[in-house]
Each structure stands twice: as C-alpha cells, then as structure tokens.
Design an enzyme around this catalytic site. Sequence first.
Site, PDB file in Angstrom:
ATOM      1  N   ASP A  42       6.162  -1.012  10.472  1.00 28.28           N
ATOM      2  CA  ASP A  42       6.924  -1.818   9.506  1.00 28.28           C
ATOM      3  C   ASP A  42       7.518  -0.930   8.410  1.00 28.28           C
ATOM      4  OD1 ASP A  42       4.550  -1.243   8.247  1.00 28.28           O
ATOM      5  OD2 ASP A  42       4.079  -3.319   7.684  1.00 28.28           O
ATOM      6  N   SER A  43       7.182   0.364   8.442  1.00 27.12           N
ATOM      7  CA  SER A  43       7.860   1.340   7.580  1.00 27.12           C
ATOM      8  C   SER A  43       9.358   1.361   7.894  1.00 27.12           C
ATOM      9  CB  SER A  43       7.251   2.734   7.757  1.00 27.12           C
ATOM     10  OG  SER A  43       7.195   3.095   9.121  1.00 27.12           O
ATOM     11  N   ASP A  81       4.268  -3.133  14.789  1.00 22.93           N
ATOM     12  CA  ASP A  81       3.574  -3.720  13.644  1.00 22.93           C
ATOM     13  C   ASP A  81       3.876  -5.197  13.493  1.00 22.93           C
ATOM     14  OD1 ASP A  81       1.937  -1.858  12.419  1.00 22.93           O
ATOM     15  OD2 ASP A  81       3.541  -1.026  11.169  1.00 22.93           O
ATOM     16  N   LYS A 110      -0.044  -3.968  16.068  1.00 24.97           N
ATOM     17  CA  LYS A 110      -0.929  -3.418  15.020  1.00 24.97           C
ATOM     18  C   LYS A 110      -0.906  -4.368  13.836  1.00 24.97           C
ATOM     19  CE  LYS A 110       0.153   0.517  12.608  1.00 24.97           C
ATOM     20  NZ  LYS A 110       0.284   0.022  11.227  1.00 24.97           N
ATOM     21  N   GLU A 112      -2.856  -5.030   9.719  1.00 24.78           N
ATOM     22  CA  GLU A 112      -3.566  -4.348   8.638  1.00 24.78           C
ATOM     23  C   GLU A 112      -4.766  -5.155   8.147  1.00 24.78           C
ATOM     24  OE1 GLU A 112      -0.834  -3.277   5.495  1.00 24.78           O
ATOM     25  OE2 GLU A 112       0.434  -2.115   6.855  1.00 24.78           O
ATOM     26  N   GLU A 179      -5.533   5.253   7.177  1.00 21.40           N
ATOM     27  CA  GLU A 179      -4.462   5.827   6.335  1.00 21.40           C
ATOM     28  C   GLU A 179      -5.006   6.178   4.956  1.00 21.40           C
ATOM     29  OE1 GLU A 179      -0.761   3.673   6.297  1.00 21.40           O
ATOM     30  OE2 GLU A 179       0.040   4.885   4.653  1.00 21.40           O
TER      31      GLU A 179
HETATM   32  O1  KIV Z   1       4.491   1.515   9.485  1.00 26.02           O
HETATM   33  C1  KIV Z   1       4.051   2.654   9.643  1.00 26.02           C
HETATM   34  O2  KIV Z   1       4.794   3.647   9.676  1.00 26.02           O
HETATM   35  C2  KIV Z   1       2.618   2.817   9.793  1.00 26.02           C
HETATM   36  C3  KIV Z   1       2.072   4.209   9.861  1.00 26.02           C
HETATM   37  C4  KIV Z   1       2.113   4.847   8.528  1.00 26.02           C
HETATM   38  C5  KIV Z   1       0.702   4.240  10.426  1.00 26.02           C
HETATM   39  O3  KIV Z   1       1.915   1.860   9.841  1.00 26.02           O
END
Ligand code: KIV
Length: 261
Positions: A42-43, A81, A110, A112, A179
């Site tokens: 989600d980055s 994500d 994924k 959190e 992280e």
């Molecule tokens: O969204 C992302 O890039 C991440 C990584 C930093 C693990 O979750």
Amino acid sequence: MTVLEFQRKKREHEKISMVTCYDYTSAKLLAQTSVDCLLVGDSVAMTMHGFKNTLYATIEMMCTHTAAVSRGAGEKFIVSDLPFLSYRKSFTDSMHAIQLLMQNGANAVKLEGADGNTDLIKHAVQSGVPVMGHLGLTPQSVHQLGGYKVQGKTDETAAKLKHDARALQEAGCFCIVLECVPAQLAADITRELSIPTIGIGAGAETNGQVLVYQDLLGMDKSFKPKFVKTFMDGSGHIRKAVESYINDIHSGEFPLHEHSF
Ligand code: KIV
C-alpha cells in the site's frame, strides 16, 4: 515460489527476498531476476501517487496495481496489501476485499496488526487464501503510533510484539513482515516462530528482507531512512538519460535515418 517454498526456505536457512512492485514494466523486469516475491504494497499510495501516507490507498487502487503487476510478473509470487480499513469494517467487506485482490492476480494478501484480525485470518486461510502478517511499525496506524518510530523498544512493547507474532502464526499466517523493530527482538521472534519472518529495518536475523523498489534503486535522493540501502543511483541515471535525449534533439543526433520511416 509458493507458500510451501517459504516454509522450506525457513527450514533450510535460505534467505527470502521480497521487493515492492506496483506496475507492469517493473514486474516484467523483476520477473527476469531471482527475487522470490513481489509485494504490491500500500506504499503505492506514496510512491506512485504522491500521497503523504498509506492511509490513502484504496481497494480500487490496490486492485489496479495488482492486476498490472500480475500481467508482467510471470510466475513470481505476488502478495498484495489489504488497504487501510478494508479489513476492519465487517467480515463480509473484508472477505470481499480479499476476493478482489486475489481475483486481480494476488497469490496472497498482507494485513497489518494482530488485534482484531485473527478471526479474519483464520477464515481467509480456511478459505484457501494465504495471509502474510505485518507487525512492528504498521504504517496504517501511523497516527495511533505517533509517527514513524521504531517499535518494541521497551520490555512491555517487545513482549506484546512477541505475543502478536505467535497469535498471527496460530491464526494461520504463512509469513510475517517485521518493520522497524530492534534487531535483537526481530531475531528472538524469528527464532521462536516456525513460519518465516521478513524484515525491513529489523536487522539481519530475519528469514528474509523486503525493500521498496524505488528506494533500492535510489529514485529519490531526498528519502533515505537508516534501514534503506540504495543499490544504484537511479535518479542520477534517469536524469542523465533524459538530458542526453534532450541534447540529441537539439544537436540533431536524434532522430537519425535509422529511427525514421
Ligand atoms: O507497503 C509496503 O511497501 C510494505 C513494506 C514496507 C513491507 O508494507
């Protein structure tokens, strides 16, 4: 790569490599490397859309990027994500978000944190969806955490992280991202778990590492957190290439006869 390979690599002390990927062109390139796993993180909201944090990622955004990556990624294992709040409203909404990511080409999702997520993880896993956990600095909770800070520095918070890691493993996660946690804590968690850990800012003892693609390529010189290693001067190389293109336009060296019809 499959979920079984993740377990084998842990058993046989073989490191796991993961890199974020958000688009078709990069996926095609990464498919030609030996990287184990692509993360449509989600980055993407920050890296590709310029938002200030990951809270701006939506399920539509994640699906668009997951689909683009899956069109270029070949046989690479893709983790996507679940974005902010998409798995916190209702069970049905959460399963719908998972379904959308999987049907757009993800091999796993994924999410959190552990608190309030373990029932959903169990249900998703029982439904055939591999789930990767994410603990420590969980960017979707940046406002609750009071900023992007290293997590688990006190005995109490370290114990809570260990407890959460065990809870995610029990719920059925096949792997956990750690992280920004102290290296010793990440090593302890990695040793205690039977599933692999993948670290980012979590030292060298995790079972694997993940970095943001743009960070490892050095695409933004103004962004250089302590845990990032840049493996090329991406921004410098790209600027130079574009300047060469502009120079060639002015000098008449581009286009030549061979570029013309
Ligand atoms: O969204 C992302 O890039 C991440 C990584 C930093 C693990 O979750």
